[in-house]
Design a protein around this motif. Structure first.
Motif, mmCIF file in Angstrom:
data_model
loop_
_atom_site.group_PDB
_atom_site.id
_atom_site.type_symbol
_atom_site.label_atom_id
_atom_site.label_comp_id
_atom_site.label_asym_id
_atom_site.label_seq_id
_atom_site.Cartn_x
_atom_site.Cartn_y
_atom_site.Cartn_z
ATOM 1 N N LEU A 121 0.827 -1.216 0.000
ATOM 2 C CA LEU A 121 0.000 0.000 0.000
ATOM 3 C C LEU A 121 0.857 1.260 0.000
ATOM 4 O O LEU A 121 0.359 2.367 -0.108
ATOM 5 C CB LEU A 121 -0.943 0.027 1.216
ATOM 6 N N GLY A 122 2.171 1.093 0.185
ATOM 7 C CA GLY A 122 3.064 2.248 0.159
ATOM 8 C C GLY A 122 2.892 3.175 1.346
ATOM 9 O O GLY A 122 3.144 4.374 1.246
ATOM 10 N N VAL A 123 2.419 2.643 2.489
ATOM 11 C CA VAL A 123 2.233 3.482 3.673
ATOM 12 C C VAL A 123 3.554 3.558 4.450
ATOM 13 O O VAL A 123 4.119 2.531 4.826
ATOM 14 C CB VAL A 123 1.122 2.915 4.596
ATOM 15 N N THR A 124 4.044 4.759 4.659
ATOM 16 C CA THR A 124 5.251 4.969 5.461
ATOM 17 C C THR A 124 4.891 4.737 6.924
ATOM 18 O O THR A 124 3.802 5.091 7.363
ATOM 19 C CB THR A 124 5.756 6.414 5.264
ATOM 20 N N MET A 125 5.795 4.104 7.682
ATOM 21 C CA MET A 125 5.455 3.777 9.071
ATOM 22 C C MET A 125 6.498 4.234 10.054
ATOM 23 O O MET A 125 7.705 4.136 9.792
ATOM 24 C CB MET A 125 5.308 2.269 9.236
ATOM 25 N N LEU A 126 5.994 4.687 11.184
ATOM 26 C CA LEU A 126 6.828 5.007 12.329
ATOM 27 C C LEU A 126 6.371 4.048 13.422
ATOM 28 O O LEU A 126 5.204 4.057 13.808
ATOM 29 C CB LEU A 126 6.586 6.463 12.725
ATOM 30 N N LEU A 127 7.284 3.194 13.874
ATOM 31 C CA LEU A 127 6.912 2.074 14.732
ATOM 32 C C LEU A 127 7.615 2.171 16.072
ATOM 33 O O LEU A 127 8.836 2.254 16.140
ATOM 34 C CB LEU A 127 7.336 0.783 14.016
ATOM 35 N N VAL A 128 6.839 2.170 17.162
ATOM 36 C CA VAL A 128 7.410 2.051 18.497
ATOM 37 C C VAL A 128 7.108 0.649 18.980
ATOM 38 O O VAL A 128 5.960 0.203 18.913
ATOM 39 C CB VAL A 128 6.783 3.079 19.470
ATOM 40 N N GLU A 129 8.123 -0.083 19.425
ATOM 41 C CA GLU A 129 7.889 -1.465 19.841
ATOM 42 C C GLU A 129 9.034 -1.947 20.722
ATOM 43 O O GLU A 129 10.179 -1.572 20.514
ATOM 44 C CB GLU A 129 7.751 -2.341 18.579
ATOM 45 N N HIS A 130 8.678 -2.764 21.723
ATOM 46 C CA HIS A 130 9.701 -3.344 22.597
ATOM 47 C C HIS A 130 10.175 -4.716 22.119
ATOM 48 O O HIS A 130 11.185 -5.217 22.591
ATOM 49 C CB HIS A 130 9.177 -3.468 24.032
ATOM 50 N N ASP A 131 9.396 -5.348 21.223
ATOM 51 C CA ASP A 131 9.775 -6.671 20.735
ATOM 52 C C ASP A 131 10.903 -6.510 19.721
ATOM 53 O O ASP A 131 10.692 -6.171 18.553
ATOM 54 C CB ASP A 131 8.547 -7.338 20.089
ATOM 55 N N MET A 132 12.152 -6.739 20.171
ATOM 56 C CA MET A 132 13.314 -6.409 19.352
ATOM 57 C C MET A 132 13.468 -7.278 18.123
ATOM 58 O O MET A 132 13.905 -6.801 17.080
ATOM 59 C CB MET A 132 14.599 -6.459 20.189
ATOM 60 N N SER A 133 13.108 -8.572 18.200
ATOM 61 C CA SER A 133 13.301 -9.384 17.003
ATOM 62 C C SER A 133 12.315 -8.921 15.935
ATOM 63 O O SER A 133 12.629 -8.910 14.741
ATOM 64 C CB SER A 133 13.171 -10.871 17.305
ATOM 65 N N MET A 134 11.123 -8.511 16.366
ATOM 66 C CA MET A 134 10.132 -7.994 15.421
ATOM 67 C C MET A 134 10.631 -6.689 14.802
ATOM 68 O O MET A 134 10.614 -6.521 13.574
ATOM 69 C CB MET A 134 8.811 -7.785 16.179
ATOM 70 N N VAL A 135 11.121 -5.771 15.622
ATOM 71 C CA VAL A 135 11.605 -4.469 15.140
ATOM 72 C C VAL A 135 12.752 -4.665 14.148
ATOM 73 O O VAL A 135 12.755 -4.122 13.041
ATOM 74 C CB VAL A 135 12.099 -3.589 16.313
ATOM 75 N N MET A 136 13.737 -5.459 14.540
ATOM 76 C CA MET A 136 14.920 -5.618 13.702
ATOM 77 C C MET A 136 14.584 -6.372 12.417
ATOM 78 O O MET A 136 15.236 -6.207 11.399
ATOM 79 C CB MET A 136 16.032 -6.348 14.462
ATOM 80 N N GLY A 137 13.520 -7.199 12.468
ATOM 81 C CA GLY A 137 13.124 -7.974 11.296
ATOM 82 C C GLY A 137 12.403 -7.157 10.230
ATOM 83 O O GLY A 137 12.465 -7.493 9.055
ATOM 84 N N ILE A 138 11.685 -6.107 10.627
ATOM 85 C CA ILE A 138 10.869 -5.427 9.597
ATOM 86 C C ILE A 138 11.287 -3.985 9.297
ATOM 87 O O ILE A 138 10.937 -3.461 8.259
ATOM 88 C CB ILE A 138 9.350 -5.457 9.925
#
Ligand SMILES: Nc1ncnc2c1ncn2[C@@H]1O[C@H](COP(=O)(O)OP(=O)(O)OP(=O)(O)O)[C@@H](O)[C@H]1O
Ligand SMILES: [Mg+2]
Length: 256
Positions: A203-220
């Motif tokens: 969809l081409g949506v730019t994202m700003l993501l706050v998250e504590h799950d580090m494997s999820m953050v580093m993966g995406i």
């Protein structure tokens, strides 16, 4: 290098002497999946509240697609194309998934029930278009079969998806996600990560993501900004962030 969509410059905000944000600057490029991480109380949600117009920073600048956002009301910022989800699930429990999504879309289009009665012909068309759109969004997020179900009794992980769907019904250019997988089990987290990646790329949506799950953050994510006590302590690719000594000391040492 992509073009800048969101430019945060020198943002500062204190609460009763506590510097929640202390001279924070970074730029999010169009199409980025940009993560903001850091320990509890680092200022991540405060940053989101500044971008969406809920808090007014003491100084600094927030430019979206080249336009200054500071001083704009939250609904104006939403109309400019910035949608968000909240750290705690915030849905109306008695509403069906369909109603919940339609409400988000109506609020966005600003055609209330009165306007709908006055301009009935146009509204009926709008209504059909809105229904098509929310159905499409729900199906993309694997919620199609739940459209008629009340939100309240749905499992937490599903409610988080409803929240995401709701924000996508506003057709944002930038989506702020505050802990989208908090409280989710491993499988739900993996599904949500895949969905976010899809929304970002398809969809081409730019994202700003706050998250504590580090494997999820580093993966995406493709860029990671690290906050600690309101200050930016690092800004780099995920691969470099996990090796950054200051980041490991302040946060990752405990989170990994
Ligand atoms: N409305 C407020 N009134 C007073 N203090 C606040 C307010 N909002 C945030 N703070 C304070 O600002 C600091 C940053 O809080 P914030 O909620 O932004 O942290 P966070 O990085 O989102 O943390 P978490 O990971 O726990 O969600 C904290 O010290 C917090 O207590
Ligand atoms: Mg927070």
């Amino acid at each position: 290098m992509s073009t800048a969509l969101l430019e945060i410059e020198d943002l500062t905000l204190s609460f009763a002497g506590v510097r929640a944000l202390d001279g924070v600057s970074f730029t999010v490029g169009e199409g980025d999946l940009f993560a903001v991480i850091g320990p509890n109380g680092a200022g991540k949600s405060t940053l989101f509240n500044c971008i969406s117009g809920i808090y007014r920073p003491e100084s600094g600048s927030i430019k979206f697609a080249g336009r200054e956002l500071l001083g704009s009301a939250p609904h104006r910022i939403a109309q400019a194309g910035i949608a968000r989800t909240f750290q705690n699930v915030d849905v109306f429990p008695a509403m069906t998934v369909r109603e919940c999504l339609l409400l988000a879309r109506h609020r966005h289009l600003r055609s209330g029930p009165l306007a709908a009665m006055i301009r009935w012909g146009r509204s009926a068309r709008e209504e059909r278009a809105a229904l098509r759109h929310v159905t499409e969004v729900a199906e993309r997020l694997g919620l199609g079969h739940l459209l008629g179900r009340p939100v309240g009794p749905l499992p937490h992980g599903v409610q988080k998806r409803v929240e995401l769907a709701r924000s996508l019904c506003m057709e944002p250019r930038l989506l702020l996600l505050d802990e989208p997988v908090a409280g989710m089990n491993h499988e739900e987290t993996a599904e949500m990560a895949a969905t976010l990646r899809e929304v970002n790329s398809d969809l081409g949506v730019t994202m700003l993501l706050v998250e504590h799950d580090m494997s999820m953050v580093m993966g995406i994510s493709n860029r990671v900004c690290v906050l600690d006590f309101g200050r930016r302590i690092a800004l780099d690719s995920p691969a470099n962030i996990v090796r950054d000594e200051a980041v490991i000391n302040a946060y990752l040492g405990g989170a990994l």
